[in-house]
Every structure is written in C-alpha cells, then in structure tokens.
Design a protein around this motif. Structure first.
Motif, short mmCIF file in Angstrom:
data_model
loop_
_atom_site.label_atom_id
_atom_site.label_comp_id
_atom_site.label_asym_id
_atom_site.label_seq_id
_atom_site.Cartn_x
_atom_site.Cartn_y
_atom_site.Cartn_z
N ALA A 138 40.28 29.00 6.69
CA ALA A 138 39.30 29.77 5.93
C ALA A 138 37.97 29.73 6.66
N PRO A 139 37.43 30.91 7.01
CA PRO A 139 36.16 30.97 7.73
C PRO A 139 34.98 30.83 6.78
N PRO A 140 33.78 30.67 7.32
CA PRO A 140 32.59 30.72 6.47
C PRO A 140 32.45 32.08 5.84
N ALA A 141 31.77 32.16 4.71
CA ALA A 141 31.74 33.39 3.93
C ALA A 141 30.66 34.37 4.38
N THR A 142 29.62 33.88 5.06
CA THR A 142 28.52 34.76 5.41
C THR A 142 28.15 34.61 6.86
N GLY A 143 27.43 35.61 7.35
CA GLY A 143 26.94 35.54 8.72
C GLY A 143 27.98 35.98 9.72
N THR A 144 27.60 36.01 10.97
CA THR A 144 28.47 36.38 12.06
C THR A 144 28.71 35.15 12.92
N LEU A 145 29.96 34.86 13.22
CA LEU A 145 30.28 33.70 14.03
C LEU A 145 29.88 33.95 15.47
N ALA A 146 29.08 33.07 16.03
CA ALA A 146 28.64 33.24 17.40
C ALA A 146 29.80 33.03 18.35
N PRO A 147 29.90 33.83 19.44
CA PRO A 147 30.97 33.63 20.40
C PRO A 147 30.97 32.20 20.92
N GLY A 148 32.19 31.63 21.05
CA GLY A 148 32.31 30.29 21.58
C GLY A 148 32.14 29.18 20.56
N THR A 149 32.01 29.55 19.27
CA THR A 149 31.88 28.52 18.25
C THR A 149 33.03 28.62 17.27
N GLY A 150 33.34 27.52 16.63
CA GLY A 150 34.38 27.52 15.62
C GLY A 150 33.85 27.81 14.24
N GLY A 151 32.51 27.86 14.09
CA GLY A 151 31.96 28.04 12.77
C GLY A 151 32.33 26.86 11.88
N SER A 152 32.16 27.03 10.59
CA SER A 152 32.53 25.95 9.65
C SER A 152 33.89 26.25 9.03
N TYR A 153 34.90 26.37 9.87
CA TYR A 153 36.24 26.66 9.37
C TYR A 153 36.77 25.50 8.53
N ASP A 154 37.49 25.85 7.47
CA ASP A 154 38.24 24.89 6.68
C ASP A 154 39.73 25.07 6.96
N ALA A 155 40.47 23.97 6.96
CA ALA A 155 41.92 23.99 7.04
C ALA A 155 42.46 23.52 5.70
N LEU A 156 43.28 24.35 5.05
CA LEU A 156 43.85 24.02 3.75
C LEU A 156 45.28 23.55 3.97
N ALA A 157 45.50 22.25 3.76
CA ALA A 157 46.80 21.63 3.99
C ALA A 157 47.50 21.37 2.66
N VAL A 158 48.81 21.54 2.65
CA VAL A 158 49.59 21.43 1.42
C VAL A 158 50.65 20.35 1.56
N ALA A 159 50.78 19.53 0.54
CA ALA A 159 51.88 18.57 0.41
C ALA A 159 52.34 18.62 -1.04
N GLY A 160 53.43 19.35 -1.31
CA GLY A 160 53.90 19.52 -2.67
C GLY A 160 52.88 20.25 -3.52
N SER A 161 52.35 19.59 -4.53
CA SER A 161 51.38 20.22 -5.42
C SER A 161 49.93 19.81 -5.09
N ARG A 162 49.75 19.14 -3.97
CA ARG A 162 48.41 18.69 -3.60
C ARG A 162 47.85 19.52 -2.44
N LEU A 163 46.64 20.02 -2.63
CA LEU A 163 45.94 20.74 -1.58
C LEU A 163 44.83 19.84 -1.04
N THR A 164 44.81 19.65 0.26
CA THR A 164 43.75 18.88 0.91
C THR A 164 42.94 19.81 1.80
N VAL A 165 41.63 19.78 1.63
CA VAL A 165 40.73 20.62 2.41
C VAL A 165 40.12 19.78 3.53
N TRP A 166 40.29 20.26 4.75
CA TRP A 166 39.70 19.64 5.93
C TRP A 166 38.66 20.59 6.49
#
Length: 384
Positions: A333-361
C-alpha cells in the motif's frame, strides 16, 4: 452489507444480459509463453486515503474471505471496512473517484450476480447496488468517472455501463460493448484480441478497455470515440516487442492513464497523456502476486520470492527494488498523497496475512518495521 443490502440486491435483479454481437475476428498465433496474470489483491488511492484488498482465512477455498482495509490521509492506522452481509469468497474489486469508493463482489457459492456497495464516508456506511451479472476475475473490472459514470467488466468480456452512480446503485446498466464486438473491430483484429482485462476512463472522460493480444508485441489498449473503438497507440520497445502482451492493470491519473503490462516474463509500466505513451524499462519476474497504483502515476509489484518493485511515475522513472517483504505479505500500500520521488520507496506498507490476523509492516529507513495488527472476525466454514 446487512440483510437490508442483500434484500435490496435481490429486488434489483433483472432478467439478464443480451448476448454479444459482431463478426468473428481473425485469429493470430503468438510465439513464446503466455504472459503473466495477476490475482485480485491490490491497493488504490482516493482523496480520502489508501484502500487495500486482500484475502484472509484459508487454506480451503470455502474458508478464504476477501477483506477491504482503509488508511485515511489523516492517520497512519488501518481499519477493516469490508461491506458486511454478502459472501465474498469469490473476491472483491474496487474503484474510486473523489470521495467515493465502489466495491463489487465476485460470484461465489450460489451467487450468480455481483452485488455492489458504495461508500462516500471512508467505509463507515455503504449504499447497496447491483450488477445483474458476474464481474470479471481481475482488479480492473470496475471504473468510475468524474461524473459518476461507471463501467463494469463481466466474466465473458462484456463491458456494461451505468450513466451515474445512482443508476449503478439502482441496477440500471446497459451494454457498452462485448468481447466479440471489440475483437471484431479494426484495432481488435490488428492485435488478435483474446480477452478484456481492465476498464477505465481516458483524459477525455471516454471509456478505455484493455486486454490481452495474440499478436506478438501488440498492446491491446482501446478508446471509445462515440461508439467507435480505436487503438490508443501503445507500442512496446526493445526485446519485449516480440512477446505476447497482456494488460494487467489500468487506471486513470490526473493527466491521463497508467497501465501495468506483461510481455512474457517481463513487466512494464506505461503512462498516457492522451497524445503519447511513455513506457518504462522492463523488470523480469516469474510470477505476480499482487499489483496496484499510487499517487502521481506511481505503481508497485509484489512478485514471487518475496520481491517487490516500485516505480514513481512517468518522468524519468526506473523500477526500484524494495527490501524483501515480510513473510505472508499479500498486498503493498503506497502513501495516499503526494508524488513519490524517483529512487525512493516512499512510506509503503506491507500487509501480511496469517489466518485471520493482519500485520502491517511499514518501510522505514530501508527496513520493514511492524506497526499494527488487526484480527479479522473470519467465520470459517460459514459460506456454504
């Protein structure tokens, strides 16, 4: 969607859709392996924030439930906002415009049509709607234009349209075109169109359809001009021009459109300003687990082997590899606003799933940090 939503969908059900029309297109035999495909897991950005679609539960198909999560612009916390009351084992597709988000439920179990739900308050409340047919198994199966005009891609390649959001909610849909008719059109014959994979709206607010082509190097992106379908003029450079091309995803941007394409095992991003296309260099992958778009024409790919790639936009952009994603990651999931500068990862989130549990990284200073956990009330073996 509660019983009220389910009942409303049943009342709106109508007799069915007419069959497709048009002459049989010429067949073209492509070379090389078929291009990569993608599952429904995705994320998208609206004026209100970032939305993410991911599957949870499992491992049996009847115990897999698709969920919708939301992170507002004003917060870094995620919440569960899946419309209640309808079986979502078949998957969710979503499209946003302004402050509105439309969610479609793909058919599953005994459901043969696709209920819809629309929210204008960040998923707090949902208004029911109905599409009296099954949505296609692709994240680009719904598109909403600035005026509320809505497109829906069906399982058989038919594209339906509703004039307004109110028409979509009331189940008043009309056919825009069919796969057979689009394949029989001049640009469809030229590329050897085999299937439609995504719909959107172009810079002129007219419908766009994209798909997979049998002719090597042909990219199937088509614009509707008063009922006549024309090629959008997308061509691919270099060695990928010899592979069969499939458009995996398509979205509208502030100045045009962005697309993600597969040619063999090469993946590319492309941006259109209504006049010309800019195409990225390819990135190679054996499989795509999820993909999506962010602000400013940015895009991301979640690949096999824990790989993730992002690209910031058309202006001088190159693919950038993120650190290997946490185990169980289903969607980025990317950040919601602004334009990501080339060469940056921005504030990306990774949503990981294990059964019924969601972990946000969250990607912070080049490493993934755990920032949140959500337990989803999955009712196993309750969908039969």
């Amino acid at each position: 969607m509660s019983r009220r939503l389910t009942a409303a969908a049943a009342v709106l059900a109508c007799a069915g859709l007419m069959a497709g029309c048009g002459s049989q297109p010429a067949r073209v035999t492509g070379t090389g392996p078929p291009p990569l495909t993608t599952p429904l897991s995705t994320s998208l950005v609206t004026a209100q924030g970032t939305w993410a679609v991911a599957v949870m539960g499992g491992p049996d198909a009847d115990d897999m439930f698709w969920q919708l999560f939301f992170r507002p612009v004003t917060s870094d916390r995620w919440s569960l906002v899946t419309p209640p009351g309808v079986a979502d084992n078949g998957g969710l597709v979503a499209a946003g415009e302004g402050a509105s988000l439309v969610v479609g439920f793909r058919p599953s179990q005994n459901l043969v049509f696709s209920p819809l739900a629309t929210s204008t308050d960040a998923g707090l409340n949902w208004t029911p709607g109905l599409l009296d047919a099954g949505l296609a198994d692709t994240p680009g199966a719904i598109a909403v234009g600035p005026s509320g005009r809505t497109l829906a891609l069906l399982q058989d390649g038919t594209i339906e349209q509703a004039a307004t959001a109110g028409s979509a909610a009331a189940g008043r849909w009309a056919r825009l075109t069919s796969l057979k008719a689009l394949a029989a059109s001049a640009p469809g014959r030229s590329c050897g169109l085999e299937g439609v994979t995504a719909v959107s709206f172009g810079p002129d607010k007219n419908p766009i359809a994209a798909g997979s082509c049998a002719r090597p190097g042909a990219a199937g992106v088509f614009t509707d001009a008063g009922g006549t379908w024309r090629s959008a003029g997308l061509t691919l450079p270099g060695p990928v021009e010899n592979g069969r091309v499939r458009v995996l995803a398509l979205t509208a941007t502030a100045g045009g459109n962005a697309a993600l394409l597969a040619a063999g095992n090469s993946l590319l991003a492309a941006w259109w300003d209504g006049t010309r296309w800019t195409v990225s260099a390819p990135v190679t992958a054996d499989g795509v687990r999820a993909l999506g778009f962010g602000p400013g024409g940015s895009a991301w790919l979640l690949l096999d082997g824990g790989r993730a790639e992002t690209i910031a936009g058309a202006a001088g952009s190159a693919w950038r590899a993120l650190p290997p994603v946490p185990a169980g990651t289903r969607v980025l999931a990317p950040p919601a606003t602004g334009t990501l500068a080339p060469g940056t990862g921005g504030s990306y989130d990774a949503l990981a799933v294990a059964g019924s549990r969601l972990t946000v990284w969250r990607l912070t200073q080049g490493a993934w940090a755990k920032v949140q956990q959500i337990t989803v009330p999955v009712q196993y073996s309750s969908s039969g």
